[in-house]
Design an enzyme around this catalytic site. Structure first.
Site, short mmCIF file in Angstrom:
data_model
loop_
_atom_site.label_atom_id
_atom_site.label_comp_id
_atom_site.label_asym_id
_atom_site.label_seq_id
_atom_site.Cartn_x
_atom_site.Cartn_y
_atom_site.Cartn_z
NE ARG A 111 51.17 30.56 95.74
CZ ARG A 111 50.48 31.69 95.68
NH1 ARG A 111 49.20 31.66 95.38
NH2 ARG A 111 51.06 32.85 95.92
CG HIS A 138 53.47 35.04 99.92
ND1 HIS A 138 54.23 34.62 98.83
CD2 HIS A 138 52.33 35.57 99.37
CE1 HIS A 138 53.58 34.89 97.71
NE2 HIS A 138 52.43 35.46 98.01
CD GLN A 141 52.40 39.92 98.07
OE1 GLN A 141 51.95 39.06 97.33
NE2 GLN A 141 52.27 41.22 97.82
CG ASP A 229 46.60 37.81 103.67
OD1 ASP A 229 46.00 37.84 102.58
OD2 ASP A 229 47.37 36.88 103.98
CB CYS A 268 49.63 39.96 99.72
SG CYS A 268 48.50 38.71 100.39
NE ARG A 296 54.55 38.82 94.60
CZ ARG A 296 53.81 37.72 94.71
NH1 ARG A 296 52.53 37.83 94.92
NH2 ARG A 296 54.36 36.52 94.63
#
Ligand code: CP
Ligand code: NVA
Length: 310
Positions: A111, A138, A141, A229, A268, A296
């Site tokens: 990340r 991402h 996701q 988001d 998310c 996930r």
């Protein structure tokens, strides 16, 4: 000849068949362990004897826990480190770190603050590198999100997904797959926070129907999914300016009512309740965010199995 590692970094590089196979594998893996304890190892254990390293330059709850659970369910193990605790934090190069870790583990999830970190790491690594979020996307996701969407609304091909708010890394990742998977992607973003033009161009190049407006109602009208988001992503420094520009893009019940009657709400997470989404929508009957979060794990397993050559 040594085989090139299968990196999972940029979804726009993936073809339709691979994306479809990842989503289907995630669904199958979820179905195969219905009712099992979360720590039980899958029957096929495709990552038996494999170790996944995870490096975090930014905070995480879902990505960290789901990858850890995923590699264990696949029969493997994990090593999790905060980047600032590594010699990276004292100036060891990304490339040298990649070379060393490639001798010690079977895959590395990162990340990263900057997407270039992932690209540099992957270029020097001889094991698969997975993008666990960067400023540019991402991708893990997105597999979980599309799995959740399809569980509730059927195949995403031919459907319309509406993005409302900041044209950020998540928005880019949806653009990265819209063409290959055949959905229409409508975005409502204020002028100052529009999506990356290159990502829009890539989506159009791959055959996607893409629309960009500054009017949330226009983007959401008749859509099969409404997606929000956070207005302030990790690393964003202009908190107050963002909230001022983005609050009119809050997803509330009145905006959801503009979408199709059976539209789902995706996020998310983590959510900033009362900013990008109201409690009424997040906790309401159209919200599928908890399935999305659970997925996930299943999506990471499909991704890891693919990276290991499955
Ligand atoms: N959605 C997501 O990636 O959550 P985390 O930041 O908690 O990992
Ligand atoms: N856009 C958000 C996603 C968090 C999972 C961020 O980058 O902070």
């Amino acid at each position: 000849m040594t085989q090139e590692p299968r990196h999972f970094i940029d979804l726009w590089r993936f073809d339709a068949a691979t994306l479809r196979a990842l989503i289907e594998d995630a669904k199958l893996r979820k179905a195969a362990r219905t009712g099992w304890p979360k720590g039980a190892v899958d029957a096929d254990a495709p990552a038996r004897d494999r170790t996944l390293a995870m490096i975090f330059e930014k905070n995480s709850t879902r990505t960290r826990f789901s990858f850890d659970a995923a590699i264990r369910q696949l029969g493997g193990d994990s090593i999790i480190v905060t980047a600032s605790d590594m010699q990276l934090g004292r100036g060891e190069t990304i490339e040298d770190t990649a070379r060393v870790l490639s001798r010690m583990v079977d895959a590395v999830m990162i990340r990263a603050n900057a997407h270039a970190t992932l690209e540099r790491f992957a270029a020097a690594a001889s094991v698969p590198v997975i993008n666990g979020l960067s400023d540019a996307g991402h991708p893990c996701q997105i597999i979980a999100d599309l799995q959740a969407f399809e569980e509730h609304r059927g195949l995403v091909a031919g459907k319309t997904l509406a993005w409302v708010g900041d044209g950020n890394n998540m928005c880019s990742s949806f653009l990265h797959v819209a063409g290959q998977l055949g959905f229409t992607f409508k975005m409502a973003c204020p002028d100052a926070y529009q999506p990356d033009r290159l990502d829009i161009a890539r989506a159009v190049e791959r055959g996607a129907t893409v629309e960009l407006t500054d009017d949330p109602r226009e983007a959401v009208r008749g859509a099969d999914a409404v997606i929000a988001d956070t207005f302030v992503s990790m690393g964003d420094l202009d908190h107050d300016e963002r909230l001022a520009a983005l609050m009119p893009y809050q997803v509330d019940a009145a905006l959801m009512a503009q979408a199709a009657a059976d539209a789902v709400f995706l996020h998310c997470l983590p959510a900033h309740r009362g900013e990008e989404v109201t409690d009424e929508v997040l906790d309401g009957p159209q919200s599928i965010v908890w399935d999305e979060a659970e997925n996930r794990i299943h999506a990471q397993k499909a991704i890891l199995a693919w990276c290991f050559g499955g």
